[in-house]
Design a protein around this motif. Structure first.
Motif, PDB file in Angstrom:
ATOM      1  N   HIS A 138       0.791  -1.231   0.000  1.00 50.44           N
ATOM      2  CA  HIS A 138       0.000   0.000   0.000  1.00 50.44           C
ATOM      3  C   HIS A 138       0.831   1.294   0.000  1.00 50.44           C
ATOM      4  N   THR A 139       2.152   1.191   0.042  1.00 54.13           N
ATOM      5  CA  THR A 139       2.970   2.405   0.008  1.00 54.13           C
ATOM      6  C   THR A 139       4.096   2.252  -1.011  1.00 54.13           C
ATOM      7  N   LYS A 140       4.763   3.346  -1.267  1.00 56.80           N
ATOM      8  CA  LYS A 140       5.923   3.343  -2.169  1.00 56.80           C
ATOM      9  C   LYS A 140       7.215   3.562  -1.398  1.00 56.80           C
ATOM     10  N   LEU A 141       7.180   3.243  -0.100  1.00 60.83           N
ATOM     11  CA  LEU A 141       8.372   3.426   0.717  1.00 60.83           C
ATOM     12  C   LEU A 141       9.502   2.527   0.231  1.00 60.83           C
ATOM     13  N   PRO A 142      10.738   3.039   0.201  1.00 58.58           N
ATOM     14  CA  PRO A 142      11.878   2.176  -0.121  1.00 58.58           C
ATOM     15  C   PRO A 142      12.022   1.068   0.921  1.00 58.58           C
ATOM     16  N   LYS A 143      12.698   0.003   0.526  1.00 49.83           N
ATOM     17  CA  LYS A 143      12.818  -1.175   1.380  1.00 49.83           C
ATOM     18  C   LYS A 143      13.411  -0.849   2.740  1.00 49.83           C
ATOM     19  N   ALA A 144      14.445  -0.024   2.771  1.00 50.92           N
ATOM     20  CA  ALA A 144      15.088   0.319   4.042  1.00 50.92           C
ATOM     21  C   ALA A 144      14.128   1.061   4.956  1.00 50.92           C
ATOM     22  N   GLU A 145      13.335   1.961   4.393  1.00 55.05           N
ATOM     23  CA  GLU A 145      12.369   2.708   5.200  1.00 55.05           C
ATOM     24  C   GLU A 145      11.237   1.809   5.681  1.00 55.05           C
ATOM     25  N   ARG A 146      10.832   0.864   4.833  1.00 55.91           N
ATOM     26  CA  ARG A 146       9.791  -0.094   5.270  1.00 55.91           C
ATOM     27  C   ARG A 146      10.264  -0.887   6.481  1.00 55.91           C
ATOM     28  N   ARG A 147      11.504  -1.354   6.405  1.00 49.21           N
ATOM     29  CA  ARG A 147      12.018  -2.171   7.504  1.00 49.21           C
ATOM     30  C   ARG A 147      12.182  -1.353   8.783  1.00 49.21           C
ATOM     31  N   GLN A 148      12.560  -0.111   8.649  1.00 47.74           N
ATOM     32  CA  GLN A 148      12.653   0.753   9.819  1.00 47.74           C
ATOM     33  C   GLN A 148      11.270   0.998  10.419  1.00 47.74           C
ATOM     34  N   ARG A 149      10.286   1.156   9.548  1.00 47.25           N
ATOM     35  CA  ARG A 149       8.911   1.354  10.009  1.00 47.25           C
ATOM     36  C   ARG A 149       8.397   0.109  10.730  1.00 47.25           C
ATOM     37  N   VAL A 150       8.774  -1.082  10.252  1.00 49.25           N
ATOM     38  CA  VAL A 150       8.380  -2.330  10.917  1.00 49.25           C
ATOM     39  C   VAL A 150       8.911  -2.352  12.339  1.00 49.25           C
ATOM     40  N   LEU A 151      10.168  -1.975  12.534  1.00 51.40           N
ATOM     41  CA  LEU A 151      10.751  -1.970  13.875  1.00 51.40           C
ATOM     42  C   LEU A 151      10.020  -0.970  14.773  1.00 51.40           C
ATOM     43  N   GLU A 152       9.669   0.174  14.212  1.00 50.79           N
ATOM     44  CA  GLU A 152       8.928   1.178  14.987  1.00 50.79           C
ATOM     45  C   GLU A 152       7.561   0.644  15.402  1.00 50.79           C
ATOM     46  N   LEU A 153       6.905  -0.063  14.481  1.00 50.48           N
ATOM     47  CA  LEU A 153       5.581  -0.614  14.782  1.00 50.48           C
ATOM     48  C   LEU A 153       5.662  -1.692  15.860  1.00 50.48           C
ATOM     49  N   LEU A 154       6.646  -2.589  15.742  1.00 49.18           N
ATOM     50  CA  LEU A 154       6.798  -3.647  16.744  1.00 49.18           C
ATOM     51  C   LEU A 154       7.098  -3.046  18.118  1.00 49.18           C
ATOM     52  N   GLU A 155       7.912  -2.008  18.137  1.00 47.98           N
ATOM     53  CA  GLU A 155       8.194  -1.336  19.408  1.00 47.98           C
ATOM     54  C   GLU A 155       6.932  -0.656  19.931  1.00 47.98           C
ATOM     55  N   ARG A 156       6.144  -0.081  19.032  1.00 50.18           N
ATOM     56  CA  ARG A 156       4.927   0.626  19.432  1.00 50.18           C
ATOM     57  C   ARG A 156       3.933  -0.298  20.107  1.00 50.18           C
ATOM     58  N   VAL A 157       3.866  -1.531  19.662  1.00 54.88           N
ATOM     59  CA  VAL A 157       2.905  -2.466  20.257  1.00 54.88           C
ATOM     60  C   VAL A 157       3.495  -3.221  21.442  1.00 54.88           C
ATOM     61  N   GLY A 158       4.662  -2.787  21.900  1.00 60.06           N
ATOM     62  CA  GLY A 158       5.204  -3.324  23.146  1.00 60.06           C
ATOM     63  C   GLY A 158       6.001  -4.599  23.013  1.00 60.06           C
ATOM     64  N   ILE A 159       6.566  -4.862  21.832  1.00 62.00           N
ATOM     65  CA  ILE A 159       7.408  -6.038  21.653  1.00 62.00           C
ATOM     66  C   ILE A 159       8.857  -5.659  21.939  1.00 62.00           C
ATOM     67  N   PRO A 160       9.480  -6.241  22.963  1.00 64.33           N
ATOM     68  CA  PRO A 160      10.867  -5.893  23.293  1.00 64.33           C
ATOM     69  C   PRO A 160      11.840  -6.411  22.250  1.00 64.33           C
ATOM     70  N   ASP A 161      12.958  -5.718  22.121  1.00 62.97           N
ATOM     71  CA  ASP A 161      14.010  -6.106  21.175  1.00 62.97           C
ATOM     72  C   ASP A 161      13.418  -6.361  19.793  1.00 62.97           C
ATOM     73  N   PRO A 162      12.779  -5.352  19.193  1.00 67.51           N
ATOM     74  CA  PRO A 162      12.066  -5.568  17.923  1.00 67.51           C
ATOM     75  C   PRO A 162      12.957  -6.044  16.788  1.00 67.51           C
ATOM     76  N   GLY A 163      14.253  -5.652  16.806  1.00 64.91           N
ATOM     77  CA  GLY A 163      15.146  -6.099  15.747  1.00 64.91           C
ATOM     78  C   GLY A 163      15.296  -7.608  15.731  1.00 64.91           C
ATOM     79  N   ARG A 164      15.419  -8.200  16.916  1.00 63.59           N
ATOM     80  CA  ARG A 164      15.541  -9.660  17.001  1.00 63.59           C
ATOM     81  C   ARG A 164      14.207 -10.340  16.712  1.00 63.59           C
ATOM     82  N   ARG A 165      13.134  -9.787  17.279  1.00 63.30           N
ATOM     83  CA  ARG A 165      11.818 -10.411  17.090  1.00 63.30           C
ATOM     84  C   ARG A 165      11.384 -10.383  15.631  1.00 63.30           C
ATOM     85  N   ALA A 166      11.737  -9.317  14.911  1.00 58.74           N
ATOM     86  CA  ALA A 166      11.336  -9.207  13.510  1.00 58.74           C
ATOM     87  C   ALA A 166      11.911 -10.342  12.668  1.00 58.74           C
ATOM     88  N   ARG A 167      13.067 -10.885  13.107  1.00 57.07           N
ATOM     89  CA  ARG A 167      13.708 -11.971  12.354  1.00 57.07           C
ATOM     90  C   ARG A 167      13.205 -13.353  12.771  1.00 57.07           C
TER      91      ARG A 167
END
Length: 558
Positions: A138-167
């Motif tokens: 639904h967006t035209k965000l570059p891949k790097a920005e999408r992945r950064q946004r994913v980490l922000e979203l995971l952190e927003r919903v209270g998931i600790p260590d979002p970088g590790r959890r995302a993988r």
């Protein structure tokens, strides 16, 4: 077009009309059978949701709640169709839109948080990539920005260590974590409407509260409207501005939540409220009323002394201690509840009591027999005295067998019992659990959830046990069916002098059915006593947190 009068505008003396985020008008839906005959399941449903408003859609299974939600987001089953009415999103009727056109608003304008996160997440894709998929579509965000946004979203919903959890993959996360991932995906594009379809019904009360708090925070921040599809009136009481009651696909009543719960006009709503332990249980506990204990001096049907249960953790690793020093007793004819969150050791304790695993330490004495002293043959005979009733009867009942065969099967596993006596025992038990004999030739798939659980109870009783262990035996049931099963268990207990060990995460049910309770956390028993003692005067902070998290405790106010 219908508008909604905003409270602030009315107070200022300049009433204005706000276009609802969602407005259903005379919505009708039907499903086709195998002969392509359509049967109407939703009948002229009308409701609206304003920006920032929370509306609860409540009712039993089969009432039409989920079908209504699926119609809104365009995800009806292949044999479903909208027969009439309108579905207006911000004033635009989307009822006739094609799937391709609906895909442009799913996630962007409307998001769905489903009930079961395990089946809703792709097991072979990382959770981060699944959240990112919404942004990619639904967006035209570059891949790097999408992945950064994913980490922000995971952190927003209270998931600790979002970088590790995302993988990580879904199986590596707890139920609460998986539900947070689904919420992250649902809010990625800040939709105007979130549909939460029984989104917290399978979660522990403390995890449920955190998820509901999170949804509420998001609603307050961005003005997102929320449609809660739920059978839990406690959740509606705590969280919804307005409540719509469905039965048989028809609205029975709707209005401000406080008015619907305090002054219901429909007999069906009154029955739902009467059956909801989270609504009806609180006053009795607050007033100090508890189930009267049976006569003092009874011998104990169950004694657990310093129970320890360990599991191997792998080479060169110390054993994992799942249960650590649990002690309690169950006087004959009473009910002892074991409560706590997932991972607290409840089910491990239940399996040890049922003889499915030998304790690593301590003693379990049931009906005078110490399980640690029994050999394989003794343990097999012991199971005639103790039976286990599982949470999900659909998976615990053999789908290939008839109901008659399911109930009689335990009799075939022990001493030979003539067919005539088996048939008589099966019919007697079917009557005891209030099921008609016409079900004997049917299979589990042909029964409702409540009927299947009654069959599971009948099967457990066929050997005339003295102790039943009930592992989340009512947690998957609607409040009305749940109330019926709890009443049945109490009746059977009185008639047969049964002793129950009741494993549950639902404290509202505990205060309704149990005499005594153990509270477990991380394998340890942090509190134990009578239900009235523990609920009225909890000594441990974890117990207080559990009690505070019971839905319905907040209570909607006018």
């Amino acid at each position: 077009m219908t508008g909604i009068l905003t409270a602030g505008a009315a107070a200022a003396g300049a009433p204005t009309l706000t276009v609802p985020v969602l407005e259903l008008e005379n919505l009708s839906v039907s499903y086709a059978d195998r002969h392509r005959r359509h049967r109407r399941v939703i009948h002229d449903v009308s409701l609206s949701i304003a920006p920032g408003e929370v509306v609860a859609l409540v009712g039993e299974s089969g009432s039409g709640k989920s079908t209504t939600a699926q119609a809104v987001i365009g995800l009806l089953a292949g044999n479903g169709r909208i027969d009439g009415g309108s579905i207006r999103l911000n004033g635009t009727d989307i009822a006739g839109w094609s799937q391709k056109r609906l895909e442009t608003i799913r996630g962007a304008k409307i998001s769905l948080i489903p009930q079961d996160p395990t089946s809703s997440l792709n097991p072979v894709a990382t959770v981060g990539s699944q959240v990112e998929e919404v942004l990619r579509l639904h967006t035209k965000l570059p891949k790097a920005e999408r992945r950064q946004r994913v980490l922000e979203l995971l952190e927003r919903v209270g998931i600790p260590d979002p970088g590790r959890r995302a993988r990580q993959y879904a199986h590596e996360l707890s139920g609460g974590m998986k539900q947070r991932v689904l919420i992250a995906a649902a809010i990625a594009l800040q939709p105007q409407l979130i549909i939460a379809d029984e989104a917290t019904s399978a979660l522990d009360v403390t995890v449920q509260r955190r998820i509901l708090d999170l949804i509420d925070d998001l609603r307050a921040e961005s003005g997102t409207a929320v449609l809660f599809v739920t059978h839990d009136l406690g959740v509606a009481a705590d969280r919804a501005d307005r409540t719509v009651v469905l039965q048989g696909g028809r609205i029975q009543e709707q209005g401000p939540t406080y008015e619907v719960l305090a002054r219901p006009t429909s007999p069906y709503t009154r029955q739902l409220i009467a059956d909801a332990p989270s609504i009806t249980g609180a006053p009795s506990v607050a007033a100090g009323e508890a189930r009267p204990l049976p006569d003092a001096g009874r011998d104990n049907a169950v004694e657990v002394r310093n129970l320890v249960q360990e599991f191997a953790a792998g080479r060169n690793l110390p054993a994992f201690r799942a249960v650590d020093g649990v002690t309690f007793s169950v006087p004959r004819g009473t009910t002892h509840a074991i409560v706590g969150e997932s991972g607290s050791g409840k089910t491990t304790t239940a399996r040890a009591l049922a003889g499915f695993q030998r304790p690593s330490g301590g003693h379990i004495i049931i009906c005078g027999q110490d399980l640690s002293a029994l050999d394989a043959k003794g343990l097999r005979l012991f199971r005639k005295h103790v039976q286990l009733v599982y949470q999900n009867p659909f998976t615990s009942l053999d789908p290939r067998q008839t109901i008659a065969r399911i109930i009689e099967e335990p009799l075939l596993n022990f001493d030979a019992v003539p067919r005539q006596r088996r048939d008589a025992a099966v019919r007697d038990l079917l009557a005891r659990v209030s099921l008609p004999e016409s079900l004997l030739a049917k299979h589990p798939r042909e029964l409702s959830g409540g009927q299947r659980q009654r069959v599971a109870i009948a099967r457990a009783l066929v050997l005339n046990p003295e102790v039943l262990i009930l592992d989340e035996a009512v947690s998957a049931l609607d409040v009305t069916v749940q109330s019926q099963i709890l009443a049945l268990l109490e009746e059977l207990q009185r008639e047969l002098d049964l002793s129950y060990v009741f494993i549950t995460h639902d404290l509202a049910v505990v205060r309704q059915i149990a005499d005594t309770v153990s509270v477990m956390s991380n394998g340890r028993q942090v509190e134990q006593g009578t239900v009235s003692e523990v609920f009225l005067n909890p000594q441990h902070s974890y117990t207080r947190e559990l009690i505070d998290a019971i839905p319905g405790n907040r209570k909607a106010q006018p």
